[in-house]
Motif scaffolding. Structure first.
Motif, PDB file in Angstrom:
ATOM      1  N   UNK A  90       0.826  -1.204   0.000  1.00 23.31           N
ATOM      2  CA  UNK A  90       0.000   0.000   0.000  1.00 23.31           C
ATOM      3  C   UNK A  90       0.862   1.256   0.000  1.00 23.31           C
ATOM      4  N   UNK A  91       1.973   1.238   0.724  1.00 22.35           N
ATOM      5  CA  UNK A  91       2.888   2.381   0.702  1.00 22.35           C
ATOM      6  C   UNK A  91       3.486   2.563  -0.688  1.00 22.35           C
ATOM      7  N   UNK A  92       3.822   1.451  -1.339  1.00 20.16           N
ATOM      8  CA  UNK A  92       4.407   1.545  -2.689  1.00 20.16           C
ATOM      9  C   UNK A  92       3.392   2.136  -3.665  1.00 20.16           C
ATOM     10  N   UNK A  93       2.128   1.750  -3.521  1.00 17.30           N
ATOM     11  CA  UNK A  93       1.084   2.299  -4.379  1.00 17.30           C
ATOM     12  C   UNK A  93       0.998   3.813  -4.225  1.00 17.30           C
ATOM     13  N   UNK A  94       1.025   4.295  -2.986  1.00 15.00           N
ATOM     14  CA  UNK A  94       0.924   5.733  -2.759  1.00 15.00           C
ATOM     15  C   UNK A  94       2.159   6.460  -3.262  1.00 15.00           C
ATOM     16  N   UNK A  95       3.322   5.867  -3.079  1.00 12.07           N
ATOM     17  CA  UNK A  95       4.560   6.524  -3.511  1.00 12.07           C
ATOM     18  C   UNK A  95       4.658   6.606  -5.027  1.00 12.07           C
ATOM     19  N   UNK A  96       4.134   5.587  -5.712  1.00 11.25           N
ATOM     20  CA  UNK A  96       4.244   5.563  -7.167  1.00 11.25           C
ATOM     21  C   UNK A  96       3.164   6.398  -7.842  1.00 11.25           C
ATOM     22  N   UNK A  97       2.091   6.674  -7.121  1.00 12.38           N
ATOM     23  CA  UNK A  97       0.917   7.284  -7.741  1.00 12.38           C
ATOM     24  C   UNK A  97       1.220   8.622  -8.411  1.00 12.38           C
ATOM     25  N   UNK A 119      -2.582   8.231 -11.875  1.00 17.14           N
ATOM     26  CA  UNK A 119      -3.275   9.505 -12.059  1.00 17.14           C
ATOM     27  C   UNK A 119      -3.236   9.804 -13.565  1.00 17.14           C
ATOM     28  N   UNK A 120      -4.261   9.431 -14.273  1.00 19.90           N
ATOM     29  CA  UNK A 120      -4.254   9.635 -15.717  1.00 19.90           C
ATOM     30  C   UNK A 120      -4.620  11.057 -16.099  1.00 19.90           C
ATOM     31  N   UNK A 121      -4.253  11.479 -17.314  1.00 18.99           N
ATOM     32  CA  UNK A 121      -4.662  12.805 -17.798  1.00 18.99           C
ATOM     33  C   UNK A 121      -6.150  12.812 -18.106  1.00 18.99           C
ATOM     34  N   UNK A 122      -6.726  14.005 -18.162  1.00 20.14           N
ATOM     35  CA  UNK A 122      -8.146  14.169 -18.476  1.00 20.14           C
ATOM     36  C   UNK A 122      -8.264  14.874 -19.824  1.00 20.14           C
ATOM     37  N   UNK A 123      -9.078  14.326 -20.691  1.00 19.20           N
ATOM     38  CA  UNK A 123      -9.328  14.958 -21.988  1.00 19.20           C
ATOM     39  C   UNK A 123     -10.665  15.684 -21.939  1.00 19.20           C
ATOM     40  N   UNK A 169      -6.043   7.420  -7.066  1.00 19.32           N
ATOM     41  CA  UNK A 169      -5.432   7.102  -5.768  1.00 19.32           C
ATOM     42  C   UNK A 169      -5.962   7.934  -4.606  1.00 19.32           C
ATOM     43  N   UNK A 170      -6.284   9.214  -4.850  1.00 19.43           N
ATOM     44  CA  UNK A 170      -6.785  10.059  -3.762  1.00 19.43           C
ATOM     45  C   UNK A 170      -8.149   9.583  -3.274  1.00 19.43           C
ATOM     46  N   UNK A 171      -9.082   9.307  -4.195  1.00 19.97           N
ATOM     47  CA  UNK A 171     -10.419   8.851  -3.787  1.00 19.97           C
ATOM     48  C   UNK A 171     -10.360   7.438  -3.223  1.00 19.97           C
ATOM     49  N   UNK A 172      -9.453   6.609  -3.746  1.00 19.65           N
ATOM     50  CA  UNK A 172      -9.282   5.272  -3.169  1.00 19.65           C
ATOM     51  C   UNK A 172      -8.810   5.385  -1.727  1.00 19.65           C
TER      52      UNK A 172
END
Length: 279
Positions: A37-44, A52-56, A261-264
């Motif tokens: 879980x820490x790795x997920x947050x660090x990589x996000x 965190x994908x771009x928004x079109x 990641x933020x809403x998760x």
């Protein structure tokens, strides 16, 4: 249309601020997460990450374009005194079918079964229960919310609009504090996701089963999940996220099927599940 399209990419600092805080309480929580879980947050929030994908933005009528308010970062959510958290005696999501979902009892029961199973998997750790279906004619009547209900969510295939000046809404959710408890309700309509909605043959009921396997929940496509999640997360999201708002069907179809990641992190904080176990 192509000339008006705009791709929004948030900076690493913006994403880091949205997800991670220097608040000592939140730092302590972060240190209690397991390595994955820490790795997920660090990589996000790393530039090469696709979490965190771009928004079109396709047109000025898109939801993000017409809602310029600042997004809610995790620390704001955590510090909000009015945020909702399930308690041991109020940890059930109740699904209330309004009107018949299908034109036969078998179709209605199958859709409810799939919907319930999907909801249990998504809101891992909460109980999901069904209320007896009610006809559309009784929806103006008050009812008693079950004692263990965190929220009650109505589902229907009847088109919805909150007032005469609106064309329609996909759904709405409301949370009010009175009598020392949060009273959270929501409603969602699947009407406009039906392939025959705009035809003269539309009857406000599903005519046939479309699900292809026991693991296929694409018939629901996460569309009703935001109405339940909004009870816990308070706001729609301004990042590429399932909780991103939508003003029309094309925009809803473009929304990701997963939380950013933020809403998760917000949902994990609200419910208390393990991300590893949940996924």
């Amino acid at each position: 249309m192509g000339d008006r399209m705009q791709i929004v990419r948030h900076s690493e600092q913006t994403l880091k601020t949205a997800l991670i805080s220097k608040n000592p309480v939140l730092v302590s929580q972060y240190e209690k997460l397991d390595a994955g879980e820490q790795r997920l947050m660090n990589e996000a929030f790393q530039p090469a990450s696709d979490l965190f994908g771009p928004i079109t933005l396709h047109s000025p009528s898109d939801w993000i374009t017409s809602h310029p308010e600042a997004p809610q970062v995790f620390e704001q959510f955590f510090s909000d005194p009015y945020r909702k958290t399930p308690s041991p005696d109020k940890c059930s999501i109740y699904i209330q079918s309004i009107g018949s979902l299908g034109n036969t009892r078998i179709i209605s029961e199958e859709y409810i079964k799939w919907l319930t199973g999907y909801c249990k998997a998504y809101f891992y750790g909460l109980r999901v229960k069904l209320l007896e279906p009610v006809p559309v004619s009784t929806t103006k009547c008050s009812f008693r919310k079950p004692e263990d209900a965190m929220c009650v969510v109505g589902i229907t295939v009847i088109d919805l609009y909150p007032r005469d000046s609106w064309n329609f809404v996909f759904g709405q959710a409301s949370a009010r504090w009175y009598s020392f408890f949060w009273h959270c309700v929501g409603i969602f309509s699947f009407a406009r996701y039906g392939s025959d909605f705009y035809s003269m043959r539309y009857e406000g009921k599903v005519k046939k089963l479309k699900k292809t396997s026991s693991s296929d929940s694409s018939i629901f496509d996460n569309y009703y999940i935001p109405e339940i999640t909004s009870v816990l997360l308070l706001r729609s999201c301004k990042l590429a996220c399932l909780m991103q708002g939508s003003n029309h069907l094309e925009e809803a179809d473009r929304c990701p099927l997963n939380l950013c990641p933020t809403c998760l992190h917000k949902l994990q904080c609200a419910i208390g599940f393990s991300i590893v176990e949940s996924y």
